[in-house]
Design a protein around this motif. Structure first.
Motif, PDB file in Angstrom:
ATOM      1  N   PHE A 196       0.820  -1.213   0.000  1.00 41.56           N
ATOM      2  CA  PHE A 196       0.000   0.000   0.000  1.00 41.56           C
ATOM      3  C   PHE A 196       0.853   1.261   0.000  1.00 41.56           C
ATOM      4  CE2 PHE A 196      -2.114   3.394   2.456  1.00 41.56           C
ATOM      5  CZ  PHE A 196      -3.158   3.670   1.583  1.00 41.56           C
ATOM      6  N   PHE A 197       1.843   1.342   0.860  1.00 42.80           N
ATOM      7  CA  PHE A 197       2.670   2.546   0.937  1.00 42.80           C
ATOM      8  C   PHE A 197       3.673   2.567  -0.212  1.00 42.80           C
ATOM      9  CE2 PHE A 197       1.320   1.822   5.344  1.00 42.80           C
ATOM     10  CZ  PHE A 197       0.749   3.051   5.614  1.00 42.80           C
ATOM     11  N   GLU A 198       3.884   3.780  -0.776  1.00 49.09           N
ATOM     12  CA  GLU A 198       4.785   3.922  -1.921  1.00 49.09           C
ATOM     13  C   GLU A 198       5.777   5.047  -1.668  1.00 49.09           C
ATOM     14  OE1 GLU A 198       3.010   3.914  -5.824  1.00 49.09           O
ATOM     15  OE2 GLU A 198       1.091   3.261  -4.995  1.00 49.09           O
ATOM     16  N   GLU A 199       6.983   4.877  -2.171  1.00 49.06           N
ATOM     17  CA  GLU A 199       8.019   5.895  -2.003  1.00 49.06           C
ATOM     18  C   GLU A 199       7.851   7.006  -3.028  1.00 49.06           C
ATOM     19  OE1 GLU A 199      11.987   4.427  -2.078  1.00 49.06           O
ATOM     20  OE2 GLU A 199      11.940   3.845   0.042  1.00 49.06           O
ATOM     21  N   THR A 200       7.912   8.234  -2.547  1.00 49.98           N
ATOM     22  CA  THR A 200       7.953   9.399  -3.432  1.00 49.98           C
ATOM     23  C   THR A 200       8.453  10.579  -2.611  1.00 49.98           C
ATOM     24  OG1 THR A 200       6.719  10.635  -5.121  1.00 49.98           O
ATOM     25  CG2 THR A 200       5.585  10.209  -3.047  1.00 49.98           C
ATOM     26  N   GLY A 201       8.491  11.756  -3.210  1.00 48.96           N
ATOM     27  CA  GLY A 201       8.980  12.943  -2.515  1.00 48.96           C
ATOM     28  C   GLY A 201       9.394  13.998  -3.511  1.00 48.96           C
ATOM     29  N   ASN A 202      10.122  14.998  -3.019  1.00 49.85           N
ATOM     30  CA  ASN A 202      10.689  16.019  -3.906  1.00 49.85           C
ATOM     31  C   ASN A 202      12.071  16.389  -3.415  1.00 49.85           C
ATOM     32  OD1 ASN A 202      10.387  18.018  -1.834  1.00 49.85           O
ATOM     33  ND2 ASN A 202       8.283  18.408  -2.492  1.00 49.85           N
ATOM     34  N   THR A 203      12.724  17.289  -4.117  1.00 48.66           N
ATOM     35  CA  THR A 203      14.116  17.601  -3.779  1.00 48.66           C
ATOM     36  C   THR A 203      14.250  18.332  -2.455  1.00 48.66           C
ATOM     37  OG1 THR A 203      13.956  19.636  -5.106  1.00 48.66           O
ATOM     38  CG2 THR A 203      14.847  17.674  -6.193  1.00 48.66           C
ATOM     39  N   SER A 204      13.174  18.894  -1.953  1.00 50.40           N
ATOM     40  CA  SER A 204      13.234  19.585  -0.669  1.00 50.40           C
ATOM     41  C   SER A 204      13.011  18.627   0.493  1.00 50.40           C
ATOM     42  CB  SER A 204      12.194  20.710  -0.611  1.00 50.40           C
ATOM     43  OG  SER A 204      12.252  21.391   0.631  1.00 50.40           O
ATOM     44  N   THR A 205      12.073  17.709   0.355  1.00 45.80           N
ATOM     45  CA  THR A 205      11.741  16.806   1.459  1.00 45.80           C
ATOM     46  C   THR A 205      12.580  15.537   1.467  1.00 45.80           C
ATOM     47  OG1 THR A 205      10.061  15.616   0.176  1.00 45.80           O
ATOM     48  CG2 THR A 205       9.343  17.573   1.391  1.00 45.80           C
ATOM     49  N   GLY A 206      13.104  15.144   0.308  1.00 42.43           N
ATOM     50  CA  GLY A 206      13.684  13.827   0.196  1.00 42.43           C
ATOM     51  C   GLY A 206      12.592  12.795  -0.030  1.00 42.43           C
ATOM     52  N   THR A 207      12.980  11.544  -0.064  1.00 37.60           N
ATOM     53  CA  THR A 207      12.048  10.458  -0.366  1.00 37.60           C
ATOM     54  C   THR A 207      11.527   9.823   0.915  1.00 37.60           C
ATOM     55  OG1 THR A 207      13.168   9.987  -2.453  1.00 37.60           O
ATOM     56  CG2 THR A 207      11.782   8.247  -1.551  1.00 37.60           C
TER      57      THR A 207
END
Length: 442
Positions: free
Chosen positions: A365-376
Motif C-alpha cells: 500500500f505505501f509507496e516511495e515518493t517525494g521532492n528535492t526539498s523533502t527527500g524520499t
C-alpha cells in the motif's frame, strides 16, 4: 503509466486546505493533468504550510507532541522553504504540477484566463466572494471555454445568508449536527476533538461529480457549473439522525463510541502501553464468544448482560469490567483471537503501527515518493485499485512554481518575451517573491 481513465483531461486547481485539494488529488491519481495555480506574491498558510515566521525545530517538536500535523516537516526542519516541505500539502500534492500566478492581480488573472482555454476542468473551494472579486466566476470562464466544467465547493453555498461565511470543515460539521452526534456522553463537546470527516468525503464526492460532468460534456459538448457546498454534501451522511427527528421529534444524544443497539461497542485497553482494541458485539452469541476467549467467568455470571438489552442498559459498568479483562492480553493476540472466534474487533493503530502493519505491507500500500526539498519517504498509496488498470503514484508533490516553464510555454504558448515580463513583476518564479517570506532570505 499509460491508459489511465482520466488521461487527456487537464484540470486547473485553485483549491485550498484539504477538501478541494483532495478532489484534485483523486483526479490526478487516475491520470488527469492537474495544474495548481498558486500565488508567490502572498502566503497561503493553510494550504502550503508556510507562515511569516515558521516555527523552530523545538517548537515543531512541541506541536507534534500535541498531535498537530501541520508541524510535520521532515526532521522538524521547516526552513528555508516550508511551503515545499509541509506534510499537510505534500500528502495531497503528489502527481500534480505547480505554476505561479496570483489570480487576484490583473496580470495573474489574465494568465489564469489564458490557462482556462486549455483546460477541461477547474476546481475551487474558496469563499464565494473571493472568486467574485477576482472576476473568475463560471459566467466569465465559460466565455473563454464553453466546454469548461467548474466545480465550486463553498462552505454553505453560492447563495443564501451564510454564503460568504468563512470556515473549515470543522465549522460545517458543527452547523449540521455531526459534532453533536459524535461527541461523548457526559462530557464537554470539546472532548470530541477535530476529525474533519466532511473534507475527506468531499474529495470523493467532488471527483465523482467531475467524472459525471466529463461524461456529460462528451455526450452534449457543453460544460457546466457544479456546486457542492461542504455542509450540504456532508449532511446526508448523518441522514438517519435527521429523519429520526422529523419522524419522531427526537434529538439524538451524543453517541461518542456508542452504537445505537450494540453493546459492548467501544475501545478497550490492552497489555501494551497505549495499546487499545476496538470491539463491536453485535449479538448474544458474540458476547458469549468474547467472554469465553477472555476466560471471563465473572462476565458470564452476570445474567443481566446475557441479553443485548441488558448490556445496552448497563454500558458504563460493562465497559469497565470488560476493560479489566482485555488489559491482560497483547493487542495483536486479542485481535486475532477474537476474529477467530467470530467477533468484530480490530487493533487501534498509530502511524508507526500502520506503516508496520503486515496486511498493508503485503499489499504494497505505501509507496516511495517525494521532492528535492523533502527527500524520499513512504506515502499513503491509492485508495482504489482497478484489476485491469495498474496504477501507482507517478510523481511526488510539486515545488512551488516547479512547472512554470512547461505550463506557460508549452501548454499556454507564451512567448519568451511574455514569460520574462511576468517574471519581472514577480508573477512567475520559484518560491515566494522577495519580501513575502523574509525568513527565507535570512
Amino acid at each position: 503509466m499509460g491508459n489511465l481513465p482520466l488521461e487527456g483531461v487537464r484540470v486547473a486547481d485553485i483549491t485550498v486546505v484539504w477538501a478541494g485539494p483532495h478532489v484534485t488529488q483523486l483526479l490526478a491519481e487516475w491520470g488527469a493533468e492537474v495544474i495548481r495555480v498558486e500565488p508567490r506574491t502572498r502566503i497561503q498558510p493553510a494550504t502550503r504550510g508556510a507562515e511569516r515566521r515558521p516555527p523552530t525545530p523545538e517548537e515543531l517538536q512541541a506541536m507534534a507532541a500535541q498531535g498537530v500535523t501541520l508541524a510535520g516537516f521532515p526532521d522538524f526542519v521547516g526552513r528555508p522553504d516550508p511551503w515545499n516541505r509541509g506534510a499537510s500539502f505534500n500528502s495531497h500534492g503528489r502527481n500534480k504540477l505547480s505554476m505561479t500566478a496570483d489570480i487576484t492581480t490583473p496580470e495573474g488573472r489574465e494568465a489564469f484566463l489564458d490557462l482556462i482555454e486549455h483546460c477541461d476542468v477547474v476546481v475551487e473551494n474558496n469563499v464565494p466572494e473571493t472568486i467574485e472579486k477576482a472576476g473568475i466566476t463560471y459566467d466569465v470562464l465559460s466565455k473563454r471555454n464553453p466546454k469548461l466544467i467548474m466545480l465550486r465547493m463553498p462552505g454553505f453555498g453560492l447563495n443564501g445568508e451564510y454564503k460568504n461565511y468563512r470556515g473549515f470543515g470543522l465549522h460545517m460539521e458543527a452547523v449540521i449536527g455531526h459534532t453533536h452526534v459524535r461527541s461523548y456522553p457526559d462530557d464537554i463537546i470539546e472532548a470530541a476533538g477535530d476529525v474533519v470527516t466532511s473534507d475527506a468525503i468531499a474529495g470523493i464526492q467532488g471527483a465523482f461529480a467531475v467524472s459525471m460532468a466529463l461524461r456529460h460534456v462528451r455526450k452534449t459538448g457543453r460544460g457546466q457549473l457544479l456546486e457542492q457546498p461542504l455542509a450540504e454534501a456532508f449532511l446526508p451522511i448523518i441522514g438517519e439522525f435527521l429523519l429520526d427527528y422529523t419522524a419522531n421529534g427526537r434529538n439524538t444524544d451524543p453517541q461518542g463510541n456508542r452504537h445505537r443497539t450494540h453493546a459492548p461497542h467501544n475501545y478497550y485497553p490492552c497489555r501494551g502501553e497505549g495499546d487499545y482494541i476496538a470491539i463491536d458485539c453485535d449479538s448474544d452469541e458474540a458476547w458469549m464468544a468474547i467472554c469465553e476467549f477472555l476466560g471471563a467467568d465473572d462476565l458470564l455470571a452476570n445474567e443481566e448482560w446475557m441479553t443485548a438489552a441488558g448490556r445496552y442498559r448497563d454500558q458504563v459498568a460493562l465497559d469497565e469490567a470488560l476493560g479489566d479483562h482485555t488489559s491482560r492480553f497483547d493487542q495483536r493476540a486479542l485481535f486475532f483471537g477474537l476474529q477467530a472466534a467470530g467477533v468484530i474487533a480490530g487493533p487501534v493503530q498509530n502511524e508507526a503501527a500502520a506503516y508496520a502493519c503486515p496486511q498493508l505491507a503485503e499489499r504494497g500500500f505505501f509507496e516511495e515518493t517525494g521532492n528535492t526539498s523533502t527527500g524520499t519517504h513512504l506515502y499513503p498509496g491509492l485508495n482504489l485499485r482497478m484489476a485491469n488498470t495498474p496504477n501507482h503514484i507517478r510523481t511526488g508533490p510539486p515545488l512551488l512554481g516547479e512547472h512554470n516553464e512547461y505550463v506557460y510555454r508549452e501548454v499556454m504558448g507564451y512567448t519568451e518575451e511574455q514569460y520574462r515580463a511576468l517574471e519581472e513583476i514577480e508573477q512567475i518564479g520559484f518560491g515566494y517573491a522577495p519580501g513575502v517570506a523574509p525568513f527565507a532570505e535570512e
